[in-house]
Design a protein around this motif. Structure first.
Motif, mmCIF file in Angstrom:
data_model
loop_
_atom_site.group_PDB
_atom_site.id
_atom_site.type_symbol
_atom_site.label_atom_id
_atom_site.label_comp_id
_atom_site.label_asym_id
_atom_site.label_seq_id
_atom_site.Cartn_x
_atom_site.Cartn_y
_atom_site.Cartn_z
ATOM 1 N N PRO A 174 20.220 101.094 82.823
ATOM 2 C CA PRO A 174 19.214 101.988 82.464
ATOM 3 C C PRO A 174 19.410 102.589 81.087
ATOM 4 N N ASP A 175 20.686 102.774 80.510
ATOM 5 C CA ASP A 175 21.001 103.360 79.531
ATOM 6 C C ASP A 175 20.683 102.329 78.271
ATOM 7 N N GLY A 176 20.464 101.071 78.528
ATOM 8 C CA GLY A 176 20.356 100.010 77.480
ATOM 9 C C GLY A 176 21.408 99.280 77.356
ATOM 10 N N THR A 177 22.675 99.600 77.932
ATOM 11 C CA THR A 177 23.843 98.860 77.820
ATOM 12 C C THR A 177 23.710 97.549 78.658
ATOM 13 N N VAL A 178 24.571 96.562 78.498
ATOM 14 C CA VAL A 178 24.544 95.286 79.038
ATOM 15 C C VAL A 178 25.520 95.476 80.348
ATOM 16 N N PHE A 179 25.289 95.124 81.312
ATOM 17 C CA PHE A 179 26.224 94.924 82.603
ATOM 18 C C PHE A 179 26.231 93.149 82.303
ATOM 19 N N SER A 180 27.500 92.986 81.665
ATOM 20 C CA SER A 180 27.913 91.690 81.340
ATOM 21 C C SER A 180 28.043 90.555 82.565
ATOM 22 N N ALA A 181 27.818 89.287 82.188
ATOM 23 C CA ALA A 181 28.283 88.391 83.344
ATOM 24 C C ALA A 181 29.527 88.363 83.753
ATOM 25 N N ARG A 182 30.681 88.590 82.720
ATOM 26 C CA ARG A 182 31.933 88.614 83.050
ATOM 27 C C ARG A 182 32.385 90.007 84.023
ATOM 28 N N ALA A 184 30.070 91.001 86.156
ATOM 29 C CA ALA A 184 29.572 90.530 87.569
ATOM 30 C C ALA A 184 30.466 89.322 88.183
ATOM 31 N N GLN A 185 31.396 88.665 87.315
ATOM 32 C CA GLN A 185 32.310 87.757 88.053
ATOM 33 C C GLN A 185 33.408 88.434 88.741
ATOM 34 N N LYS A 186 33.925 89.527 87.793
ATOM 35 C CA LYS A 186 34.790 90.109 88.301
ATOM 36 C C LYS A 186 34.607 90.832 89.645
ATOM 37 N N VAL A 187 33.308 91.504 89.891
ATOM 38 C CA VAL A 187 33.016 91.853 90.879
ATOM 39 C C VAL A 187 32.868 90.765 92.209
ATOM 40 N N ARG A 188 32.510 89.641 91.844
ATOM 41 C CA ARG A 188 32.268 88.675 92.817
ATOM 42 C C ARG A 188 33.580 88.163 93.302
ATOM 43 N N ALA A 189 34.788 88.290 92.381
ATOM 44 C CA ALA A 189 36.001 87.569 92.629
ATOM 45 C C ALA A 189 37.091 88.517 93.042
ATOM 46 N N ARG A 190 36.491 89.954 92.715
ATOM 47 C CA ARG A 190 37.425 91.019 93.013
ATOM 48 C C ARG A 190 38.498 90.994 91.985
ATOM 49 N N GLU A 191 38.432 90.308 90.655
ATOM 50 C CA GLU A 191 39.364 90.277 89.688
ATOM 51 C C GLU A 191 39.852 91.958 89.204
ATOM 52 N N GLN A 192 40.651 91.835 88.420
ATOM 53 C CA GLN A 192 41.359 93.022 87.723
ATOM 54 C C GLN A 192 40.029 93.662 87.158
ATOM 55 N N GLY A 193 39.716 94.838 87.267
ATOM 56 C CA GLY A 193 38.574 95.505 86.561
ATOM 57 C C GLY A 193 37.160 95.527 87.381
ATOM 58 N N TRP A 194 37.334 95.051 88.413
ATOM 59 C CA TRP A 194 35.986 95.015 89.282
ATOM 60 C C TRP A 194 35.545 96.446 89.792
ATOM 61 N N ARG A 195 36.411 97.181 90.035
ATOM 62 C CA ARG A 195 36.278 98.649 90.527
ATOM 63 C C ARG A 195 35.255 99.312 89.333
ATOM 64 N N TYR A 196 35.808 99.106 88.146
ATOM 65 C CA TYR A 196 35.006 99.723 86.931
ATOM 66 C C TYR A 196 33.591 99.268 86.882
ATOM 67 N N ALA A 197 33.391 97.847 87.154
ATOM 68 C CA ALA A 197 32.320 97.124 86.906
ATOM 69 C C ALA A 197 31.273 97.574 88.136
ATOM 70 N N VAL A 198 31.866 97.884 89.182
ATOM 71 C CA VAL A 198 31.049 98.429 90.377
ATOM 72 C C VAL A 198 30.670 99.852 90.110
ATOM 73 N N ALA A 199 31.523 100.519 89.500
ATOM 74 C CA ALA A 199 31.464 102.141 89.122
ATOM 75 C C ALA A 199 30.016 102.004 88.267
ATOM 76 N N GLN A 200 29.955 100.974 87.125
ATOM 77 C CA GLN A 200 28.803 101.248 86.233
ATOM 78 C C GLN A 200 27.661 100.911 87.081
ATOM 79 N N LEU A 201 27.377 100.064 88.304
ATOM 80 C CA LEU A 201 26.125 100.061 88.889
ATOM 81 C C LEU A 201 25.898 101.238 89.728
ATOM 82 N N VAL A 202 27.147 101.782 90.359
ATOM 83 C CA VAL A 202 26.886 102.848 91.338
ATOM 84 C C VAL A 202 26.385 104.125 90.342
ATOM 85 N N GLU A 203 26.779 104.134 89.156
ATOM 86 C CA GLU A 203 26.390 105.250 88.341
ATOM 87 C C GLU A 203 24.826 105.288 87.723
#
Length: 262
Positions: A174-182, A184-203
């Motif tokens: 919503p703020d115009g920043t990009v939720f990157s493909a990378r 999204a991949q971290k979330v799908r695979a639970r790679e390092q950094g996935w919690r931060y990516a999930v938090a972006q969507l939760v916010e």
């Protein structure tokens, strides 16, 4: 039509200065930043993306002791993009973030870049690539937060222009920043950094995934609900050889794209 401009940043909002402004170099110093901490804080505070790449070298531009710019040379998302240079990703880098505050005159960018490239060359780096994002982005309410740029300062620093990178579809928060493909991949695979990516969507309005929930399914549900899709025609790609022999090996430059914002 406006004259050519160079991009500046402050508090994650872009601004522009007319190209060609002289810099009083005696007031400035370029120094290597030994750790990520200072560079990361500056980039995350001022760059539109609010994100920090996988840094290999970090340089700070200081004016009378105050940090007014940061250049981060990083590992690209795809190492194959550096195959144009001899030695590939082992001996070349990407200019992942280049952030100067609005107070720095326009020619400060090429001067800063030249000093950083001198250090890279001494450290054995043979080539640098960078990308300029020309696609404007807005918030969900329509406020312009990123006007786009064509890489005017890369052109001024005699980069080889190789056209646009691969077109893709962006997912904008919503703020115009990009939720990157990378991300999204971290979330799908639970790679390092996935919690931060999930938090972006939760916010942005998503619900936290339940313990043990399949994150692939969670992402499929929430990504289209809290992001907007925007077609992107591809970033402009620029290359520099840091040695004469490398410069001679690079493919010829295509005509530079022009700054056309009215």
């Amino acid at each position: 039509m406006l004259t050519a401009c160079v991009q500046r940043w402050g508090a994650r909002r872009a601004s522009y200065r007319p190209a060609g402004e002289p810099i009083q170099t005696r007031e400035y110093e370029v120094a290597t930043l030994a750790r990520d901490t200072e560079a990361r804080a500056f980039v995350e505070a001022h760059h539109y993306s609010g994100s920090y790449p996988a840094a290999r070298w970090r340089f700070g531009l200081h004016r009378r002791g105050a940090l007014v710019g940061v250049a981060v040379l990083s590992q690209p998302v795809n190492d194959k993009s550096l195959a144009v240079f001899p030695g590939g990703a082992a001996s070349s880098v990407e200019l992942g973030r280049f952030v100067l505050l609005d107070e720095v005159p326009a020619n400060g960018e090429t001067w800063f870049l030249a000093r950083a490239f001198e250090v890279l060359a001494r450290d054995g780096v043979v080539g640098v690539q960078s990308f300029a994002d020309p696609e404007a982005r807005t918030t969900a309410s329509g406020e312009l937060v990123f006007p786009g740029h064509v890489g005017t300062i890369y052109q001024a620093h005699n980069a080889v222009y190789r056209g646009r990178a691969t077109p893709r579809t962006l997912h904008l928060l919503p703020d115009g920043t990009v939720f990157s493909a990378r991300a999204a991949q971290k979330v799908r695979a639970r790679e390092q950094g996935w919690r931060y990516a999930v938090a972006q969507l939760v916010e942005s309005g998503a619900q936290w995934p339940a313990p043990g929930e399949d994150l692939r399914g969670w992402l499929r549900e929430w990504l289209p609900r809290v992001t907007r899709r925007q077609r992107h025609r591809g970033n402009h790609r620029y290359l520099w050889g840091l040695r004469p022999a490398v410069r001679r090996r690079l493919p010829p430059s295509l005509p530079y794209p022009k700054w056309e914002r009215s």
